[in-house]
Design a protein around this motif. Structure first.
Motif, PDB file in Angstrom:
ATOM      1  N   LEU A  98       7.597 -35.946 -51.760  1.00  0.00           N
ATOM      2  CA  LEU A  98       8.650 -35.413 -51.236  1.00  0.00           C
ATOM      3  C   LEU A  98       8.992 -35.378 -49.825  1.00  0.00           C
ATOM      4  O   LEU A  98       7.926 -35.314 -48.955  1.00  0.00           O
ATOM      5  CB  LEU A  98       8.979 -33.980 -51.830  1.00  0.00           C
ATOM      6  N   PRO A  99       9.937 -35.666 -49.075  1.00  0.00           N
ATOM      7  CA  PRO A  99       9.991 -36.102 -47.709  1.00  0.00           C
ATOM      8  C   PRO A  99       9.141 -35.434 -46.647  1.00  0.00           C
ATOM      9  O   PRO A  99       8.641 -36.111 -46.110  1.00  0.00           O
ATOM     10  CB  PRO A  99      11.659 -36.175 -47.639  1.00  0.00           C
ATOM     11  N   PRO A 100       9.426 -34.146 -46.632  1.00  0.00           N
ATOM     12  CA  PRO A 100       8.776 -33.943 -45.472  1.00  0.00           C
ATOM     13  C   PRO A 100       7.196 -33.546 -45.036  1.00  0.00           C
ATOM     14  O   PRO A 100       6.627 -33.323 -44.290  1.00  0.00           O
ATOM     15  CB  PRO A 100       9.271 -32.520 -44.968  1.00  0.00           C
ATOM     16  N   LEU A 101       6.844 -34.096 -46.405  1.00  0.00           N
ATOM     17  CA  LEU A 101       5.332 -33.947 -46.542  1.00  0.00           C
ATOM     18  C   LEU A 101       4.500 -35.429 -46.367  1.00  0.00           C
ATOM     19  O   LEU A 101       5.451 -36.327 -46.352  1.00  0.00           O
ATOM     20  CB  LEU A 101       5.040 -33.362 -48.084  1.00  0.00           C
ATOM     21  N   LEU A 102       3.154 -35.171 -46.149  1.00  0.00           N
ATOM     22  CA  LEU A 102       2.542 -36.552 -45.707  1.00  0.00           C
ATOM     23  C   LEU A 102       2.813 -37.539 -46.882  1.00  0.00           C
ATOM     24  O   LEU A 102       2.793 -38.641 -46.624  1.00  0.00           O
ATOM     25  CB  LEU A 102       1.215 -36.040 -45.656  1.00  0.00           C
ATOM     26  N   SER A 161       3.517 -42.845 -46.468  1.00  0.00           N
ATOM     27  CA  SER A 161       3.304 -44.166 -47.428  1.00  0.00           C
ATOM     28  C   SER A 161       4.354 -44.726 -48.142  1.00  0.00           C
ATOM     29  O   SER A 161       4.785 -46.121 -47.950  1.00  0.00           O
ATOM     30  CB  SER A 161       1.906 -43.828 -48.102  1.00  0.00           C
ATOM     31  N   LYS A 162       4.919 -43.866 -48.983  1.00  0.00           N
ATOM     32  CA  LYS A 162       5.980 -44.454 -49.485  1.00  0.00           C
ATOM     33  C   LYS A 162       7.181 -44.969 -48.823  1.00  0.00           C
ATOM     34  O   LYS A 162       7.907 -46.049 -49.131  1.00  0.00           O
ATOM     35  CB  LYS A 162       6.759 -43.455 -50.580  1.00  0.00           C
ATOM     36  N   TRP A 163       7.540 -44.300 -47.773  1.00  0.00           N
ATOM     37  CA  TRP A 163       8.540 -44.691 -46.756  1.00  0.00           C
ATOM     38  C   TRP A 163       8.154 -46.086 -46.439  1.00  0.00           C
ATOM     39  O   TRP A 163       8.896 -47.171 -46.091  1.00  0.00           O
ATOM     40  CB  TRP A 163       8.547 -43.761 -45.647  1.00  0.00           C
ATOM     41  N   GLY A 216       1.654 -33.107 -41.378  1.00  0.00           N
ATOM     42  CA  GLY A 216       1.376 -34.488 -40.912  1.00  0.00           C
ATOM     43  C   GLY A 216       2.657 -35.452 -40.601  1.00  0.00           C
ATOM     44  O   GLY A 216       2.638 -36.290 -39.703  1.00  0.00           O
ATOM     45  N   MET A 217       3.611 -35.454 -41.476  1.00  0.00           N
ATOM     46  CA  MET A 217       4.718 -36.210 -41.636  1.00  0.00           C
ATOM     47  C   MET A 217       5.633 -35.812 -40.426  1.00  0.00           C
ATOM     48  O   MET A 217       5.895 -36.716 -39.641  1.00  0.00           O
ATOM     49  CB  MET A 217       5.519 -35.879 -42.838  1.00  0.00           C
ATOM     50  N   ILE A 218       5.608 -34.483 -40.188  1.00  0.00           N
ATOM     51  CA  ILE A 218       6.717 -34.020 -39.283  1.00  0.00           C
ATOM     52  C   ILE A 218       6.061 -34.584 -37.679  1.00  0.00           C
ATOM     53  O   ILE A 218       6.768 -35.014 -36.900  1.00  0.00           O
ATOM     54  CB  ILE A 218       6.808 -32.664 -39.265  1.00  0.00           C
TER      55      ILE A 218
END
Lengths: 446, 336
Positions: free
Chosen positions: B248-252, B256-258, B327-329
């Protein structure tokens, strides 16, 4: 912009201390006023480094989301009374606020997608964590999977634009235009679900009915506007195909809005009535955006701000009743003028704003939306006529049902409104009706 | 922790790592094969434990499947050596690829994988889901039949999702989610190895947190999560890590999927990407079924069934979930 982001980030440790409920609220209000003091140059995408590329519409929606987050904390005082996972609640609101802030302020379309989705998890947590009935699981699932199902194709669409346009910046969208129908569907479907358009709206009443007051406030006030904001941005690149296909969306949302406003008359749950009314209003907004003319863009922006304040206030009112009577059913919430006459005035004020009575932003928005759609095709006149008429109708229906008549005999003792609640309602109503005085600020947003 | 006190297991742990390094760094196919065999022989002693019957069953199954796969591998590389001049390239590549697919438990040779996972402890599950996949994947990248693997990876995603419906055992769910992620891994391998490295690293990270958490609170089935009386922060960590694993998007986990989606679209593989994201959507549904209990802050729990976890473990878990939360943010701040 960085200073506000850091302010939000540093509120987070505050959330985990004891007795910081009102302090977090006060900091959000403080942030709101500091944000209002920013001098923003109105024309599009100025202040690139200083404001992260906010233009007028993102500025207004950020202000709306800060305002609503503060009011969310204010209106959910019952959590404070019960000490029900208070720290995590505050943390959740701040995270949501951060995500919304970034969603509205970024210029990169992919970053927009990222934070757009990121605001989903805190909302889901609000509904599933602080909701009341066991059905909240189903409601949360509806919310999550309706949105995710439509927004994952959006991700593909964004990357498709990236490899064709060599950029995901929203500003450069205006230099290119695609004619691919798959791209069209992929780009707008996520926003239409979020808005929600008729046919895609099933998650909304469920989520509202199950959500706690803070959840439905943010859901009605800001989450729906994410969809409108996204559509406004995305229509820029879909101009060619939009001219061919947009009429479908206009027709669906207008006729659907008409049906939905008829459906409002059949509701017995106050919250679901308000939720359905917001679907009807959002139908008009979709219609205005999809005509892709100047009036439509302006009107949709004003309508989004107005509806955000207004529907959030009405959810507050329904929660105030719910906290006292223990029910949201219209059969029990009746004749309340006998008990809470001053609250009755706030019901009247907010519902009259909802039916677009004169000094409200909703009227301004509705006028310009009617302008835009009438200039697009005269046949929309019939639907628009029905929409405005029935919106007045169900607002009056809600008002007269809850306030007039005899009260339910099963009522037990309760107290009338406290000043915190009146303040919350006033903070919803005042900007809604005073912003009209400076309407030129929002009428030239691009 | 488990391995540090047992010198035998320490030795086999060492050979396990070493064998993977042999097979991914060798110059000839025969060297690769040797690595695979040593890998098998060193994992089996790690599985067994004297006080659990399921373990020995799992080790037997593992031995059977994993010995068939390298034998096929050996057969096909020798055949390829003998018949190099003929043009059976498709046949050879499919044969070599399928033996590797069997080795890592991919479609259509995946049936052993959930069964064996069911008999392992959480730490062995972690090794099986992550480390044991490295050498087959790397060898796959050396000699890959693109058409074959494209179909395989789509089916990996779909079967991983379908298998995880109505599954009650978390280990089996993790096995199927690993099959699902295998599809992503193969697609990233098709594009570039550095993206594969990124994906594999992040996947291993998330799986590691998962396995450590489940090991700490000793959980094997979904319904155990519902009546366990956990620390609130631990619950939240479970939730964050599962959502992160779901991407789910804001998470790390989304990062990788992005990357993979971005590069797949760049290579015009729209249909594959569509299958991937839709299957990952259903995977999120499955994960959310697991974390219902941590999503609902107001839920049933036993007062007399309290789970105490050492404080420093909780600190570790919280630190890891902080990474997967933010981490994603922080990584996106480079792009704004």
């Amino acid at each position: 912009m960085m200073k506000f982001m850091f302010m939000l980030l540093f509120i987070i440790p505050l959330c985990f201390l004891q007795n910081m409920f009102w302090l977090v609220y006060l900091f959000l209000m403080l942030m709101m006023f500091m944000f209002m003091n920013l001098s923003i140059n109105i024309m599009n995408f100025c202040n690139l480094s200083y404001m992260l590329g906010c233009d007028m519409i993102s500025y207004g929606l950020i202000i709306l989301s800060i305002w609503i987050s503060a009011l969310m904390i204010m209106s959910s005082q019952s959590l404070l009374k019960m000490k029900f996972y208070l720290n995590f609640f505050l943390f959740n609101i701040i995270m949501l606020m951060l995500m919304l802030f970034l969603t509205f302020s970024v210029m990169n379309m992919f970053m927009f997608y990222l934070f757009f989705e990121g605001s989903l998890i805190p909302t889901l947590l609000l509904i599933m964590g602080w909701g009341y009935q066991p059905e909240r699981i189903q409601a949360g699932m509806y919310l999550l999977f309706y949105t995710l199902f439509a927004s994952l194709p959006l991700l593909l669409g964004i990357f498709y634009i990236y490899i064709n346009n060599y950029s995901m910046m929203m500003y450069f969208f205006k230099f290119n235009s695609y004619e691919c129908i798959y791209l069209y569907v992929a780009m707008i479907l996520a926003f239409l679900v979020k808005m929600p358009m008729y046919f895609l709206h099933l998650w909304l009443p469920k989520a509202h009915v199950e959500a706690p007051i803070s959840g439905s406030m943010i859901l009605a006030a800001v989450m729906l506007k994410l969809g409108g904001y996204g559509l406004l941005r995305v229509m820029m690149i879909l101009q060619k195909i939009g001219l061919k296909m947009n009429y479908i969306m206009v027709v669906i949302s207008l006729i659907g809005g008409l049906y939905i406003s008829l459906k409002c008359f059949c509701q017995i749950d106050m919250k679901s009535l308000i939720a359905y009314s917001s679907v009807a209003h959002m139908g008009m907004v979709i219609g205005g955006i999809m005509t892709m003319n100047y009036w439509g863009y302006l009107g949709s922006y004003i309508m989004m701000i107005g509806h955000g304040l207004c529907s959030s206030g009405m959810f507050c009112l329904s929660n105030i009743n719910y906290e006292r009577l223990g029910s949201r059913s219209l059969f029990i919430n009746k004749g309340l003028m006998n008990f809470m006459p001053s609250m009755s005035m706030w019901w009247f004020l907010l519902l009259s704003s909802n039916m677009a009575a004169p000094p409200s932003l909703n009227l301004m928005g509705e006028i310009s939306l009617i302008n835009s759609m009438m200039s697009w095709s005269w046949i929309t006149m019939f639907m628009l006529m029905g929409l405005s008429f029935f919106s007045a109708g169900y607002s009056l229906y809600l008002y007269s049902y809850t306030q007039h008549g005899g009260y339910s005999l099963g009522l037990y003792s309760f107290f009338s409104g406290v000043s915190r609640e009146y303040l919350t309602l006033m903070l919803h109503w005042l900007p809604l009706n005073l912003l009209v005085l400076k309407i030129d600020y929002v009428m030239i947003w691009f | 922790m488990l391995f540090m006190i047992n010198s035998n297991k320490m030795f086999f742990f060492f050979t396990l790592f070493f064998s993977t390094l042999i097979s991914i760094s060798s110059n000839s196919w025969l060297g690769c094969w040797i690595g695979l065999e040593i890998n098998l022989l060193s994992f089996i002693p790690l599985i067994t434990s004297p006080n659990n019957l399921l373990n020995s069953e799992a080790s037997l199954k593992y031995f059977l499947t994993q010995s068939i796969a390298p034998i096929n591998f050996l057969f096909s590389i020798l055949l390829k050596l003998l018949m190099l001049n003929f043009f059976f390239h498709d046949l050879f590549s499919i044969m070599i690829n399928s033996s590797l697919l069997m080795k890592m438990g991919s479609i259509p040779f995946h049936f052993w994988f959930p069964n064996i996972m069911e008999g392992l402890s959480w730490l062995n599950c972690f090794i099986l889901m992550t480390w044991q996949k490295i050498s087959p994947l790397i060898l796959l990248s050396y000699y890959m039949n693109i058409n074959f693997i494209s179909i395989i990876m789509i089916f990996n995603c779909i079967i991983g999702v379908i298998g995880s419906f109505n599954q009650n055992s978390i280990r089996k769910l993790m096995a199927f989610s690993s099959i699902n992620n295998l599809g992503w891994m193969m697609s990233s391998l098709m594009i570039s190895e550095s993206i594969w490295k990124l994906f594999f690293f992040l996947y291993s990270f998330l799986i590691m947190i998962m396995c450590i958490m489940s090991y700490l609170i000793n959980i094997f089935f979904i319904n155990q999560l519902f009546n366990i009386n956990l620390n609130f922060f631990f619950k939240i960590s479970i939730m964050i890590n599962f959502l992160s694993l779901g991407g789910l998007p804001p998470l790390l986990g989304f990062f990788s999927k992005w990357m993979i989606i971005n590069f797949l679209i760049m290579n015009n593989m729209f249909l594959i990407t569509f299958f991937f994201i839709m299957s990952s959507l259903i995977m999120i549904f499955v994960y959310i079924r697991i974390i219902y209990s941590s999503l609902l802050s107001y839920s049933f729990k036993f007062k007399w069934f309290k789970n105490f976890i050492k404080y420093n473990y909780i600190m570790i878990i919280n630190f890891f979930s902080l990474i997967s939360l933010s981490g994603m943010i922080f990584s996106t701040f480079f792009f704004i």
